[in-house]
Design an enzyme around this catalytic site. Sequence first.
Site, PDB file in Angstrom:
ATOM      1  N   VAL A 185      -4.972  -9.973   0.044  1.00 57.80           N
ATOM      2  CA  VAL A 185      -6.106  -9.393   0.297  1.00 57.80           C
ATOM      3  C   VAL A 185      -7.361 -10.148  -0.152  1.00 57.80           C
ATOM      4  O   VAL A 185      -8.234 -10.049   0.598  1.00 57.80           O
ATOM      5  CB  VAL A 185      -6.084  -7.901  -0.492  1.00 57.80           C
ATOM      6  CG1 VAL A 185      -7.583  -7.288  -0.203  1.00 57.80           C
ATOM      7  CG2 VAL A 185      -4.984  -7.004  -0.072  1.00 57.80           C
TER       8      VAL A 185
ATOM      9  N   GLU B  59       0.652  -1.118   0.284  1.00 55.68           N
ATOM     10  CA  GLU B  59       0.067  -0.059   0.049  1.00 55.68           C
ATOM     11  C   GLU B  59       0.833   1.304  -0.060  1.00 55.68           C
ATOM     12  O   GLU B  59       0.470   2.343  -0.628  1.00 55.68           O
ATOM     13  CB  GLU B  59      -0.862   0.022   1.232  1.00 55.68           C
ATOM     14  CG  GLU B  59      -2.002  -1.126   1.135  1.00 55.68           C
ATOM     15  CD  GLU B  59      -2.828  -1.105  -0.104  1.00 55.68           C
ATOM     16  OE1 GLU B  59      -3.279  -0.123  -0.525  1.00 55.68           O
ATOM     17  OE2 GLU B  59      -3.104  -2.299  -0.641  1.00 55.68           O
TER      18      GLU B  59
ATOM     19  N   LEU C 227       1.764  -9.368  -4.850  1.00 52.88           N
ATOM     20  CA  LEU C 227       1.369 -10.063  -3.745  1.00 52.88           C
ATOM     21  C   LEU C 227       0.131  -9.747  -3.303  1.00 52.88           C
ATOM     22  O   LEU C 227      -0.727 -10.042  -2.329  1.00 52.88           O
ATOM     23  CB  LEU C 227       2.420  -9.915  -2.465  1.00 52.88           C
ATOM     24  CG  LEU C 227       3.740 -10.700  -2.747  1.00 52.88           C
ATOM     25  CD1 LEU C 227       4.496 -10.403  -1.579  1.00 52.88           C
ATOM     26  CD2 LEU C 227       3.541 -12.215  -3.096  1.00 52.88           C
ATOM     27  N   ARG C 228      -0.201  -8.241  -3.560  1.00 47.28           N
ATOM     28  CA  ARG C 228      -1.564  -7.649  -3.094  1.00 47.28           C
ATOM     29  C   ARG C 228      -2.871  -8.669  -3.218  1.00 47.28           C
ATOM     30  O   ARG C 228      -3.515  -8.969  -2.171  1.00 47.28           O
ATOM     31  CB  ARG C 228      -1.741  -6.441  -3.855  1.00 47.28           C
ATOM     32  CG  ARG C 228      -3.054  -5.626  -3.275  1.00 47.28           C
ATOM     33  CD  ARG C 228      -3.427  -4.302  -3.671  1.00 47.28           C
ATOM     34  NE  ARG C 228      -4.091  -3.635  -2.719  1.00 47.28           N
ATOM     35  CZ  ARG C 228      -5.471  -3.450  -2.729  1.00 47.28           C
ATOM     36  NH1 ARG C 228      -6.039  -4.466  -3.350  1.00 47.28           N
ATOM     37  NH2 ARG C 228      -5.864  -2.946  -1.852  1.00 47.28           N
ATOM     38  N   LYS C 229      -3.099  -9.263  -4.418  1.00 49.21           N
ATOM     39  CA  LYS C 229      -4.149 -10.274  -4.647  1.00 49.21           C
ATOM     40  C   LYS C 229      -4.090 -11.282  -3.659  1.00 49.21           C
ATOM     41  O   LYS C 229      -5.074 -11.806  -2.914  1.00 49.21           O
ATOM     42  CB  LYS C 229      -4.333 -10.624  -6.015  1.00 49.21           C
ATOM     43  CG  LYS C 229      -5.609 -11.443  -6.454  1.00 49.21           C
ATOM     44  CD  LYS C 229      -5.846 -11.987  -7.796  1.00 49.21           C
ATOM     45  CE  LYS C 229      -7.059 -12.266  -8.094  1.00 49.21           C
ATOM     46  NZ  LYS C 229      -7.155 -13.889  -7.699  1.00 49.21           N
TER      47      LYS C 229
END
Length: 139
Positions: free
Chosen positions: A102, A49, A97-99
């Site tokens: 999250v 983020e 790595l966000r998907k």
Amino acid sequence: MYYVNREQIAVRLDAIAEIAAALDVLADQWQGTLLEGLAQERALHLAIETVTDVGSFLIDGFILRDASSYEDIIEISGEAGAFPADMQSTLIELVQLRKPLVQDYYVWERASLHPLSKTLSTLLPEYKQAVEDYLDREL
């Protein structure tokens, strides 16, 4: 004339020291406990983020081309010279790595230390300094 929200960029960059320190401690003392796994997830998420928020502020402030993805935010800010080219692949790996973090958190391997955890403890402070240098140069 550009309007770059330096205050909001600085707020986000200031979070990097704590995120990097947490990742460093986790990497050095990793035992694979649930608490460590959850802490690592949160630290990686905060790192994602932070770099995407900073990149978005740079894109908006310097009126760069529109980003269509998190990877695009990194590519566009990197092309503008906000950080050294050799950081780009690691930052793209990070935002990818966000998907998993999250949306697919229920299958995330919490017992394992993610390889980026140790890398980011040194790369994030370098990213912070590079962005600050970029802002000083450009503004």
